[in-house]
Scaffold this motif. Sequence first.
Motif, short mmCIF file in Angstrom:
data_model
loop_
_atom_site.label_atom_id
_atom_site.label_comp_id
_atom_site.label_asym_id
_atom_site.label_seq_id
_atom_site.Cartn_x
_atom_site.Cartn_y
_atom_site.Cartn_z
N LEU A 48 0.85 -1.18 0.00
CA LEU A 48 0.00 0.00 0.00
C LEU A 48 0.89 1.23 0.00
N VAL A 49 0.63 2.15 -0.91
CA VAL A 49 1.41 3.38 -1.02
C VAL A 49 0.46 4.56 -0.80
N GLY A 50 0.74 5.38 0.22
CA GLY A 50 -0.15 6.47 0.55
C GLY A 50 0.53 7.82 0.45
N LYS A 51 -0.09 8.74 -0.25
CA LYS A 51 0.44 10.10 -0.36
C LYS A 51 0.39 10.79 1.00
N GLY A 111 -4.32 12.54 3.20
CA GLY A 111 -5.43 11.60 3.35
C GLY A 111 -5.15 10.23 2.77
N GLY A 112 -4.32 10.14 1.74
CA GLY A 112 -3.95 8.82 1.22
C GLY A 112 -3.16 8.02 2.23
N ALA A 113 -2.19 8.69 2.87
CA ALA A 113 -1.41 8.03 3.92
C ALA A 113 -2.31 7.61 5.07
N ALA A 114 -3.21 8.50 5.48
CA ALA A 114 -4.12 8.17 6.58
C ALA A 114 -5.00 6.98 6.23
#
Length: 459
Positions: free
Chosen positions: A225-228, A253-256
């Motif tokens: 999973l890769v989150g901004k 929000g992607g990282a969260a």
Amino acid sequence: MPLAFADPADKAIPIHVIASEELDSALARLSDDEKAWANAQNFSAGLGQIILCPGKSGEIAKVLVGFGTKGARARGRFHMGAVATKLPSGTYRIANGLEGDALEEAALAWLLAGYKYTRFSGPVSEGARLVAPEDVDAQRLEIIANGEALTRELINTPASDMGPYELEEATRALANEHAAVVNSIVGDDLIPANFPMIHTVGRASDRAPRLLDLRWGDSGPKLTLVGKGVCFDTGGLNIKPGGSMGLMKKDMGGAATVLGLAHMIMALKLPLQLRVLIPAVENSINGNAFRPQDILTSRKGLTVEINNTDAEGRLVLADALTLSDEDEPDLVVSMATLTGAARVAVGPDLAPFYTDDDATAAALSAAAAKVADPVWRMPFHAPYEDMIEPGIADLDNAPSGGMAGSITAALFLRRFVESPYVHFDIYGWQPSAKPSRPKGGVGMGARALLEALPALLKL
């Protein structure tokens, strides 16, 4: 406070959920006094209508909840979340009227309705609590609800308290909870480690950029999973206007979202090898900020012409996606609050996703419908590839013209991944309160992906 169901030993007030088409038969099952009470209050089983039936001593003996028509229900979701916030404090149970997926959605809705962001306002009183229905997996729903709560909490925290360092601390806390391992590469160490675009985007901030790398599990298929993790986005030298900058605490929000999903996966002990990669930066303005017309060389070796410093998310994701590919995972998923174009296309309630694989798309769509986490497939439209090829470099980070912005961003990211790949361009924010979703940070796509994982990875 963790989101949890009430102790089943507690005395619980029964809730009778009544759809409009079941009104006559439901009223016939009531006592004469209850029927008279419902008629006196014009109970019509309209969606969200609540009638508290008193007992002999004036206590609440029973609750009638209107579930409306099928058409009314289809215009929203988590309807029982609205009921949970309207009922007086106490312990309740759903006695009848719901089953299967509808009952599971109602139970989850009740849990999610209990989330409140209280970091700066102090604790709030406990509201109505629900005893878990017998026919649902209560532990699984609690895990999912708390994963979503983690996502909301991280997004809602202002950038003053949620920079790259604090996001790393949150990642390490999650890892410690589940016996996972986290490594980080920070600041100028990103340069010899060959993460040039992560370093370039974050170098103008006095809060050092970093790459976070969480690993959990030692057997089974590999999921990355890769989150901004852009903890605040000024737009850089292409500075955003004030109206566009106001919500930029949510640009991580992607990282969260991937951290919330990681909690679900690890707590449920899914038989897979999980890796979470988060490029955590703050896109700031300083004398050493990167500039329009700069050309960057990525970890993969592809060169990128910068035509807008506000299109920074795809830059940091590109280096992280390249790293993800080096591990030869079975599936890579990126989640990012990436483009305003996606909001124009589908609004704030749908999570658009991209994949080249029809079976993957079908599995995600089916899972989304089952768990009330709506998604929408968008195309990796190959004829638009030339829009991201500027000629002077391999890639353009911000094609001119303003058309197909979400698609061209997705095509840009796909250039850095060879493994099976799904990209979510999410909003991560609830603009106005809805049942079980208060205004503020919100997870999108994570529950759908969790539900689809057995099919996607053959678990």
